[in-house]
Every structure is written in structure tokens, then in C-alpha cells.
Scaffold this motif. Sequence first.
Motif, PDB file in Angstrom:
ATOM      1  N   GLU A   1      37.333   4.435 -15.760  1.00 35.35           N
ATOM      2  CA  GLU A   1      38.014   3.203 -15.158  1.00 35.35           C
ATOM      3  C   GLU A   1      39.282   3.318 -16.453  1.00 35.35           C
ATOM      4  O   GLU A   1      39.700   2.392 -16.470  1.00 35.35           O
ATOM      5  N   LYS A   2      39.082   3.734 -17.584  1.00 39.55           N
ATOM      6  CA  LYS A   2      40.447   4.023 -18.355  1.00 39.55           C
ATOM      7  C   LYS A   2      42.051   4.965 -17.554  1.00 39.55           C
ATOM      8  O   LYS A   2      42.695   4.681 -18.256  1.00 39.55           O
ATOM      9  N   SER A   3      41.482   5.536 -16.880  1.00 36.65           N
ATOM     10  CA  SER A   3      42.639   6.237 -16.421  1.00 36.65           C
ATOM     11  C   SER A   3      43.548   5.557 -15.292  1.00 36.65           C
ATOM     12  O   SER A   3      42.653   4.315 -14.700  1.00 36.65           O
ATOM     13  N   LEU A   4      45.083   5.355 -15.766  1.00 43.48           N
ATOM     14  CA  LEU A   4      46.461   4.759 -14.889  1.00 43.48           C
ATOM     15  C   LEU A   4      46.061   5.503 -13.429  1.00 43.48           C
ATOM     16  O   LEU A   4      46.012   6.273 -13.563  1.00 43.48           O
ATOM     17  N   ILE A   5      46.366   4.462 -13.276  1.00 41.03           N
ATOM     18  CA  ILE A   5      46.292   4.372 -11.120  1.00 41.03           C
ATOM     19  C   ILE A   5      47.032   4.248 -10.417  1.00 41.03           C
ATOM     20  O   ILE A   5      46.782   2.729 -11.112  1.00 41.03           O
ATOM     21  N   VAL A   6      47.835   4.076  -9.073  1.00 36.70           N
ATOM     22  CA  VAL A   6      48.411   3.115  -8.389  1.00 36.70           C
ATOM     23  C   VAL A   6      47.103   2.925  -7.808  1.00 36.70           C
ATOM     24  O   VAL A   6      46.381   3.192  -6.941  1.00 36.70           O
ATOM     25  N   THR A   7      47.055   1.192  -7.992  1.00 36.11           N
ATOM     26  CA  THR A   7      45.649   0.581  -7.912  1.00 36.11           C
ATOM     27  C   THR A   7      46.348  -1.344  -7.286  1.00 36.11           C
ATOM     28  O   THR A   7      47.060  -1.915  -7.361  1.00 36.11           O
TER      29      THR A   7
ATOM     30  N   LEU B   1      40.861   0.245 -13.782  1.00 39.66           N
ATOM     31  CA  LEU B   1      39.737  -0.012 -12.969  1.00 39.66           C
ATOM     32  C   LEU B   1      39.728  -1.104 -14.964  1.00 39.66           C
ATOM     33  O   LEU B   1      39.211  -2.853 -14.013  1.00 39.66           O
ATOM     34  N   GLU B   2      39.712  -0.395 -15.203  1.00 36.60           N
ATOM     35  CA  GLU B   2      38.669  -1.630 -16.373  1.00 36.60           C
ATOM     36  C   GLU B   2      39.682  -2.968 -16.929  1.00 36.60           C
ATOM     37  O   GLU B   2      39.417  -4.410 -16.666  1.00 36.60           O
TER      38      GLU B   2
ATOM     39  N   GLU C   1      39.546  -5.477 -13.603  1.00 37.58           N
ATOM     40  CA  GLU C   1      38.133  -6.171 -13.876  1.00 37.58           C
ATOM     41  C   GLU C   1      38.698  -7.042 -15.066  1.00 37.58           C
ATOM     42  O   GLU C   1      38.638  -7.984 -14.938  1.00 37.58           O
ATOM     43  N   ALA C   2      39.088  -7.191 -16.128  1.00 36.97           N
ATOM     44  CA  ALA C   2      39.670  -7.901 -16.929  1.00 36.97           C
ATOM     45  C   ALA C   2      40.565  -8.914 -16.525  1.00 36.97           C
ATOM     46  O   ALA C   2      40.376 -10.061 -16.428  1.00 36.97           O
ATOM     47  N   GLU C   3      41.215  -8.913 -15.507  1.00 40.19           N
ATOM     48  CA  GLU C   3      42.823  -9.204 -15.156  1.00 40.19           C
ATOM     49  C   GLU C   3      42.150 -10.698 -13.965  1.00 40.19           C
ATOM     50  O   GLU C   3      42.725 -11.586 -14.040  1.00 40.19           O
TER      51      GLU C   3
ATOM     52  N   SER D   1      49.185  -3.639 -21.704  1.00 36.21           N
ATOM     53  CA  SER D   1      50.599  -2.816 -21.229  1.00 36.21           C
ATOM     54  C   SER D   1      50.431  -1.403 -20.847  1.00 36.21           C
ATOM     55  O   SER D   1      49.495  -0.987 -21.078  1.00 36.21           O
ATOM     56  N   ALA D   2      50.752  -0.770 -19.893  1.00 34.45           N
ATOM     57  CA  ALA D   2      49.976   0.548 -19.615  1.00 34.45           C
ATOM     58  C   ALA D   2      50.266   1.306 -20.803  1.00 34.45           C
ATOM     59  O   ALA D   2      49.701   2.262 -20.765  1.00 34.45           O
ATOM     60  N   TRP D   3      51.457   1.144 -21.050  1.00 35.23           N
ATOM     61  CA  TRP D   3      51.678   1.897 -23.049  1.00 35.23           C
ATOM     62  C   TRP D   3      50.205   2.397 -23.943  1.00 35.23           C
ATOM     63  O   TRP D   3      49.704   3.265 -24.244  1.00 35.23           O
ATOM     64  N   LYS D   4      49.972   0.754 -23.547  1.00 30.23           N
ATOM     65  CA  LYS D   4      48.716   0.629 -24.566  1.00 30.23           C
ATOM     66  C   LYS D   4      47.018   1.269 -23.685  1.00 30.23           C
ATOM     67  O   LYS D   4      46.341   1.540 -24.382  1.00 30.23           O
ATOM     68  N   ALA D   5      46.967   1.122 -22.341  1.00 33.12           N
ATOM     69  CA  ALA D   5      46.074   1.338 -22.143  1.00 33.12           C
ATOM     70  C   ALA D   5      46.369   3.363 -21.539  1.00 33.12           C
ATOM     71  O   ALA D   5      45.123   4.090 -22.179  1.00 33.12           O
ATOM     72  N   LEU D   6      47.257   4.327 -21.934  1.00 34.62           N
ATOM     73  CA  LEU D   6      47.888   5.378 -22.435  1.00 34.62           C
ATOM     74  C   LEU D   6      46.755   5.870 -23.837  1.00 34.62           C
ATOM     75  O   LEU D   6      46.786   6.943 -23.932  1.00 34.62           O
TER      76      LEU D   6
END
Length: 512
Positions: free
Chosen positions: A263-269, A347-348, A351-353, A361-366
Motif C-alpha cells: 500500500e506504500k508503493s506508487l502506482i498509476v491509480t 493506496l495508503e 485512502e487518506a485522500e 507529494s509523490a516525492w514524499k511517498a518515495l
Amino acid sequence: MNNPDDQPANPGAGQRWEKAVTGAGAPKAAGRKPAPPPAPEPLYEKHQTVHNQRINGPFRRFKWFVMLVTLAIYYVTPWIRWDRGPYAPDQAVLVDLANRRFYMFGIEIWPHEFYFVAGLLIMAGIGLFLVTSAVGRAWCGYACPQTVWTDLFQHVDRLVDGDRNARARLDKAPWTASKLARRLFKWLIYLAIAFATGGAWILYFADAPTLFREFFTLQAAPVAYATVGVLTATTFTLGGFMREQVCIYMCPWPRIQTAMLDEKSLIVTYKDWRGEPRGSVKKAEKKPGAYGDCIDCLQCVAVCPTGIDIREGPQIDCITCALCIDACDRVMKDIGRPRGLIDYATLEDCEAERAGEPPRSAWKALMHPRTLIYSGIWGGIGIALLFALGVRNHTDLTVSPDRNPPFMLLRDGSVRNAYTLKLRNMESRPRDMEIALDGLPGAVLWTDTIAQTDAARSHVLEVGPDQTRTVRAYVAAPSGTARQNFSFVLTSRDEQAEQDSSETLFNAPGGE
């Protein structure tokens, strides 16, 4: 044949017995044929040709950039020259199978240094894990050879047949002289690209200009023609016709990658809570608030190179090329709605959004522990390889003692052992090297090119550039010498004064 006497006496039971034996489901008097058995469910869906639509956007431009860079590297690299002196090849990247060498610019790898190649392969594997755990199948979407060549062939399709709708109409049109000519012209371009791909590959294994000339004058080795033929056929087939089927059915990576995503991986969603229920702009204007942002324009499907609908959720067919993001963002801009209905997100965070929190930010997600751990391991292996390359010795010695006989007694009572020495000079110039004994007091050595009368504790031999010289050496020790270990020491007689040693055993009478 069934015996009539075995049939039940009860007529009703007889009918049931007849149905059970013959499978008849209705009385014969009705004149109906038994219903055919249901057709088995197909295991595979019939292939539908994917005609993806042209799109422009940041991800498409990045895909252009990666495609051009990777193709340029592949086709141009064999022609780059690199001066290594008069005794070594001047091709920058060369896999010299005949002399068992691998050259990459200033680096030269010998067979006994295969751990460098193993280290690079481990780095490639960990790098793939890193990319997948961080941004899904981004490798598949941008840099995989199948993706790069498929993208190239799709641009050829657009050049010859037009964009998506024109290609679809041409596929359905009957075969005419015009359609046949267009198809042959396109397949000829496919074949030229495939031939160039196979031809470029063999140039990595020999001097490129020489092999290029020999290939077209029919003087090259048969294996060169066979290799080009196989690679031409596979590129033509996989890139020109199978395309997304390779990614979906043949490649094992989509199945493996699921173990590296969470759920912490960046994917096209697709953010369904924002897009659903779908409705056109006119419907949304008539009933404000009743419809989501998705207007069901199908642009995300039209641009997808594998033909999937990202709105159905994460799928094994998705190669994370993000072209659907470009298409959706353009539509959102045209209708005056905020971008990001389809976006890179975890995905995490989704759910928050959904719960009303602002998007992260995507950079923070990395920046999560797994990505940092993979990055640390990858970087650590790279630093270790660079350090090993920087401190490695360009002089190497291998010693193999004779096993039969283990020793010989000479006339004067001394004991002689025989050894095979391999003196390796890893410099692209000839070098004088001194071979000497360390230990074994009173012993002397000579070789098959040095007479026994000239035996001494050390001798100087010349080793050619980038060569391994095999030397037959003999060591004689005084009578009474016990069985013991000693070392051969190899020292280069130049300004580098590199040294290598190899411990071995001296056999003598009475030894165990």
C-alpha cells in the motif's frame, strides 16, 4: 449388448433406466434430438489488436526521451573508439570471446574476475526491485527492451497507417491492392529495424568496422549470420506483432512484482471516489453534484499500449507507462476540472485522500524504509565494485603442482618437484616479471626455457600484453629437506612493482 431380462419390471423405472443408460432426456416419440453438451469455457480470450492513440504530455515526452536514449546507446555504442594502447582493441565496449576479455571503456574484466560481472548483475536485480517497490512497473513502461521496440514499431504504424481510428478502419477493411501495398511497406520497415537490431548485437563481440565489412562481403563467420537471423526474426515478431502479449503472457515479471508492492508503493491509480458515478459534461450540468469528474470519454483506454481500462483498478496488464495520466489530465483541463483523477499515488494515500485529507507529494511517498534499504544496498554494492576496481592488482599468479609423480630424487640426492605456473599480465603492454621462491631454504628453480645449470632463487621472464604465460617450473631442494609449504612470488619489474604470491606444497620422501 444389454439383456432385456435385466430391465426393471416397473415401466416408470424402465424409462429412468433407459435415460440413465442411453442419456436420452426426452421420449423418442417427441422427435427431438438430445441437447448438445455445453461448450467448454475457453481458457484464453481471443486476441484483440491494440491501436493506441497518439498523446502528448510530460509522461509521453519522458517516454520519448528514454526511447531515444536507449536506442542510441544500443546502436551507437559498438562504434565508439577507446584508445588502450597498441596492444589492446580500441573498441569502447567489446565482449572478446576469443581472448576471454570484456572491455568497457577504461575497464577490462578477465575470466577470473567474473565477480565484477556478478556484482553488476546483482546491482541490476536490486535496481529492478528498487524501481518496482517504489513506482511499480516503471521499468516495464519505459526502459524494457520489449517496450522500447514496441513503442518504435507503434510509431511506424502511425507513420504509415495513421492514428488510432485510421488503423482500426484499415484493419477491418477488405484486402485490396492498396491495403496490401501499405502492409508490405510497413512490414518492410519492421524488417529493416529488426535487421539493424540483430546486426548491432553482433558488433559487440568483434571489432565493429571489421565485422561490418566482412558481414556484407560474406566473409563473416556463420555464427554471425545465424545470430542476426534469429534476432531479426524475434524482433520482427515480438515487436511488430505480439507486442502487449509478451508483457501480459510471456514475461514473468508481472507475476513476480506483486510480491514487491504494498500500500506504500506508487502506482498509476484511478481515484474512483472522485470519478464515480461517471457522466457526461451535459449530465453534470443538469444535475450538479450527482456525477463525478470522470466523463467516460475512454481517452485513458485509447492511449494505453496494452489496451486496459485503468478505471477497473490495479491490473497485471498495466505496465505503468502513465500515458493514461497524460490523457486524463488533458481532458480535465479541457472541461475545467482539477488534474489527478488518474495519477501516481499509493493506496495508503488514496485512502487518506478519500477521507478528506490533502494529497501527499509523490516525492514524499518515495521516502519509506523499503526504498531507502534497497537504495542503500544498491549503492553499497556499487561502491564496493568501484573500490575493488581501483585497488585490483594487474599481476596475477596461479600455481598447480604435479600430482604424479609428487617428487623425484636427483643424482646428487636433492629432491625435485614440478609445477605449472600461469603468469598473468593484465596491462596492455609487455612487462618483465620476476618469479622467486619464498621459503624452502636452499631451494633453487629453473624452467623449461632456463637450463638447470642456471638454476637460482629467482628468474625474470617477459609476459606479453594482456596475456597469460604458462611456464613449466622445477624446484630442487637439498637432500633431507622435509615436506613443507612455501610460496612462489611474482613481481612486476616496472614502476608499479605489483606483486602476487601463491602458496603451494613441496613434497619430499617421508612426507605424509
